[in-house]
Scaffold this motif. Structure first.
Motif, mmCIF file in Angstrom:
data_model
loop_
_atom_site.group_PDB
_atom_site.id
_atom_site.type_symbol
_atom_site.label_atom_id
_atom_site.label_comp_id
_atom_site.label_asym_id
_atom_site.label_seq_id
_atom_site.Cartn_x
_atom_site.Cartn_y
_atom_site.Cartn_z
ATOM 1 N N SER A 34 -10.566 -8.509 32.358
ATOM 2 C CA SER A 34 -8.836 -8.084 32.474
ATOM 3 C C SER A 34 -8.968 -6.518 32.569
ATOM 4 N N ARG A 39 -4.735 -7.451 41.680
ATOM 5 C CA ARG A 39 -4.560 -8.525 41.579
ATOM 6 C C ARG A 39 -5.576 -9.355 40.820
ATOM 7 N N THR A 42 -4.764 -8.813 37.102
ATOM 8 C CA THR A 42 -3.735 -9.411 36.850
ATOM 9 C C THR A 42 -4.067 -11.006 36.416
ATOM 10 N N GLN A 45 -5.954 -11.108 33.090
ATOM 11 C CA GLN A 45 -5.092 -10.583 31.850
ATOM 12 C C GLN A 45 -4.225 -11.871 31.625
ATOM 13 N N LEU A 46 -3.767 -12.618 32.739
ATOM 14 C CA LEU A 46 -2.894 -13.406 32.326
ATOM 15 C C LEU A 46 -3.743 -14.736 31.539
ATOM 16 N N TYR A 65 1.747 -10.082 28.106
ATOM 17 C CA TYR A 65 2.762 -10.590 29.130
ATOM 18 C C TYR A 65 3.833 -9.704 29.448
ATOM 19 N N HIS A 67 3.731 -6.451 29.728
ATOM 20 C CA HIS A 67 2.948 -5.521 30.642
ATOM 21 C C HIS A 67 2.787 -6.198 32.102
ATOM 22 N N GLN A 68 2.743 -7.361 32.068
ATOM 23 C CA GLN A 68 2.680 -7.843 33.441
ATOM 24 C C GLN A 68 3.892 -8.081 34.171
ATOM 25 N N ASN A 72 5.237 -6.803 37.385
ATOM 26 C CA ASN A 72 6.069 -7.589 38.602
ATOM 27 C C ASN A 72 6.906 -8.466 37.851
ATOM 28 N N SER A 75 7.320 -12.471 38.148
ATOM 29 C CA SER A 75 6.147 -13.153 37.730
ATOM 30 C C SER A 75 6.545 -14.454 36.731
ATOM 31 N N ALA A 78 3.804 -14.755 33.778
ATOM 32 C CA ALA A 78 4.008 -13.865 32.758
ATOM 33 C C ALA A 78 5.259 -14.125 31.886
#
Length: 186
Positions: A34, A39, A42, A45-46, A65, A67-68, A72, A75, A78
């Motif tokens: 993470s 990418r 990302t 992290q998800l 989520y 932060h993601q 983006n 997303s 997220a």
């Protein structure tokens, strides 16, 4: 390319641990992944947020989520994760706002969350009844009916409340079969 392949192999190992139910080990495996940028990070992290939800740490998952979504805003992964984490934290209004921003197919995948929300509202309503707070309980049970209009148990609890308050006509109206509900018996 080789580094990317190694990264995704490690990520897949963490995903397998997650799917097998070994959440602490999955979390331990995904954490260093993470910290990678771009990418790759990302994706890790998800998965980390999913694992955190499984570990009953929705506050931590929510942070990831969010932060993601800063990185983006479109997303879907997220946003749907954020909805699940908000519901786990009983932040239903906020979850509804985020849910409304999801594409229809993703909303359909998360339809089970409405049932969870309705059940939580029903339980809260029943707790309020036990405390003698019938006005607040009625609001909770009516909100539960909005979330899950076809749930017979919510209708029954609200009907009982109305009956206890001497509003038997309202109670009967809730539990009497309507043409839409009685079609199952035909």
């Amino acid at each position: 390319a080789r580094d990317s392949a190694r990264f995704y192999a490690k990520l897949e190992d963490a995903r397998k641990l997650y799917k097998s139910g070994n959440l602490p080990k999955a979390y331990q495996s995904v954490q260093p992944l993470s910290e990678v940028g771009g990418r790759l990070g990302t994706d890790a992290q998800l998965l980390e947020a999913e694992i955190l939800l499984g570990l009953d740490r929705p506050e931590d998952a929510e942070l990831i989520y969010r932060h993601q979504l800063v990185l983006n805003a479109s997303s879907v992964d997220a946003r749907s994760g954020l909805v699940r984490s908000l519901i786990a934290r009983k932040k239903f209004s906020e979850a509804d706002r985020e849910y409304a921003q999801l594409p229809k197919p993703e909303q359909q995948k998360l339809a089970y969350l409405r049932t969870q929300r309705a059940n939580a509202l029903r339980e809260h309503g029943l707790a309020l009844i036990r405390k003698g707070q019938t006005a607040a309980a009625e609001v909770m049970l009516r909100d539960a009916m909005i979330a899950a209009p076809d749930d017979p148990w919510i209708r029954l609890e609200l009907a009982r409340l109305y009956d206890d308050k001497g509003q038997s006509e309202r109670a009967i109206a809730l539990v009497e079969p309507t043409p839409a509900r009685s079609s199952i018996d035909d």
